[in-house]
Scaffold this active site. Sequence first.
Site, PDB file in Angstrom:
ATOM      1  N   ARG A   1      -9.793 -23.567  -4.537  1.00  0.00           N
ATOM      2  CA  ARG A   1     -10.288 -23.107  -5.834  1.00  0.00           C
ATOM      3  C   ARG A   1      -9.316 -22.102  -6.448  1.00  0.00           C
ATOM      4  O   ARG A   1      -8.767 -21.254  -5.746  1.00  0.00           O
ATOM      5  CB  ARG A   1     -11.672 -22.473  -5.684  1.00  0.00           C
ATOM      6  CG  ARG A   1     -12.750 -23.452  -5.268  1.00  0.00           C
ATOM      7  CD  ARG A   1     -14.112 -22.815  -5.362  1.00  0.00           C
ATOM      8  NE  ARG A   1     -14.270 -21.735  -4.402  1.00  0.00           N
ATOM      9  CZ  ARG A   1     -15.024 -21.815  -3.320  1.00  0.00           C
ATOM     10  NH1 ARG A   1     -15.681 -22.923  -3.052  1.00  0.00           N
ATOM     11  NH2 ARG A   1     -15.149 -20.787  -2.493  1.00  0.00           N
TER      12      ARG A   1
ATOM     13  N   ASP B   1      -8.674 -19.210  -9.729  1.00  0.00           N
ATOM     14  CA  ASP B   1      -9.409 -18.305 -10.609  1.00  0.00           C
ATOM     15  C   ASP B   1      -9.113 -18.583 -12.074  1.00  0.00           C
ATOM     16  O   ASP B   1      -8.215 -19.357 -12.422  1.00  0.00           O
ATOM     17  CB  ASP B   1      -9.013 -16.852 -10.311  1.00  0.00           C
ATOM     18  CG  ASP B   1      -9.462 -16.407  -8.935  1.00  0.00           C
ATOM     19  OD1 ASP B   1     -10.430 -16.969  -8.413  1.00  0.00           O
ATOM     20  OD2 ASP B   1      -8.827 -15.483  -8.381  1.00  0.00           O
TER      21      ASP B   1
ATOM     22  N   ARG C   1      -2.548 -12.142  -5.899  1.00  0.00           N
ATOM     23  CA  ARG C   1      -2.457 -11.223  -7.031  1.00  0.00           C
ATOM     24  C   ARG C   1      -2.478  -9.777  -6.571  1.00  0.00           C
ATOM     25  O   ARG C   1      -1.838  -8.906  -7.185  1.00  0.00           O
ATOM     26  CB  ARG C   1      -3.579 -11.511  -8.025  1.00  0.00           C
ATOM     27  CG  ARG C   1      -3.408 -12.853  -8.751  1.00  0.00           C
ATOM     28  CD  ARG C   1      -4.632 -13.211  -9.561  1.00  0.00           C
ATOM     29  NE  ARG C   1      -4.939 -12.193 -10.552  1.00  0.00           N
ATOM     30  CZ  ARG C   1      -6.085 -12.149 -11.224  1.00  0.00           C
ATOM     31  NH1 ARG C   1      -7.041 -13.039 -10.973  1.00  0.00           N
ATOM     32  NH2 ARG C   1      -6.282 -11.201 -12.122  1.00  0.00           N
TER      33      ARG C   1
END
Length: 263
Positions: free
Chosen positions: A52, A54, A199
């Site tokens: 998945r 974001d 990130r």
Amino acid sequence: MSSQRIALGIAYRGSGYLGWQSQPGGRTVQDQLEQALSAFAARPISTMCAGRTDTGVHGLNQVVHLDSPVEREPFSWVRGTNRYLPPDIAVQWAQPVVPGFHARNSARSRRYRYLLLESALRPALEAGQVGWVFRPLEASAMQEAARALIGEHDFSSFRAAECQAASPVKTLYAIGITRRGAYWCFDFHGNAFLHHMIRNIMGCLVAIGSGRQPAGWMGEVLRARSRDAAAPTFMADGLYFVGPQYDAHHRIPAHTPAMDWFV
């Protein structure tokens, strides 16, 4: 009725979507893909993805599998589904796989890339497709810091609060840092990644590269096992899910044309 398991490779620009995973509003990549697949197959189709992503994160070779009650040639899955997809999402390839293939669970590792513009001026043509820093970055400091993360570690310091992974222990095989002109390229290869892990690592690398923290700080952050020890989460714009890697016998394509575009 028997079904056939099909694997697809999906490329998408994540800027206009609320991430991969389906949501009630329908503005996710998975929602768009499943609507297109269902229109093409003339019956409901659901998918399972390899990883998945974001909101704002892009995909170059997101692998999904589906169980289809209709038989179609691989090229038909590509062209037929793309007919119903928006311009910023496209099926890259399709192929039948064995019933036991699972896009997520069969993956041996995953690769991500972060593209970062170092410039006094913000991005324009590439807005939404690259991260941005206006301070000069030092390659050797970031490379030294990155080495502290290689191997199996508890990455709790780089884990989002909402992360649903069963364990914070992951293995990073490699982090490559290169530069071409004003653009930095950060390549991450690991067995799996936590929510916001890359990130959050990028936030620390930028802090070190710009001189706000020493290279040894990365190891301190890692050992702290606390999200409070790390830098703020860096912007999603420059993050690309390059794709998963599987055992060779699955014959899953590992390359798409977009990979040549952003090298």
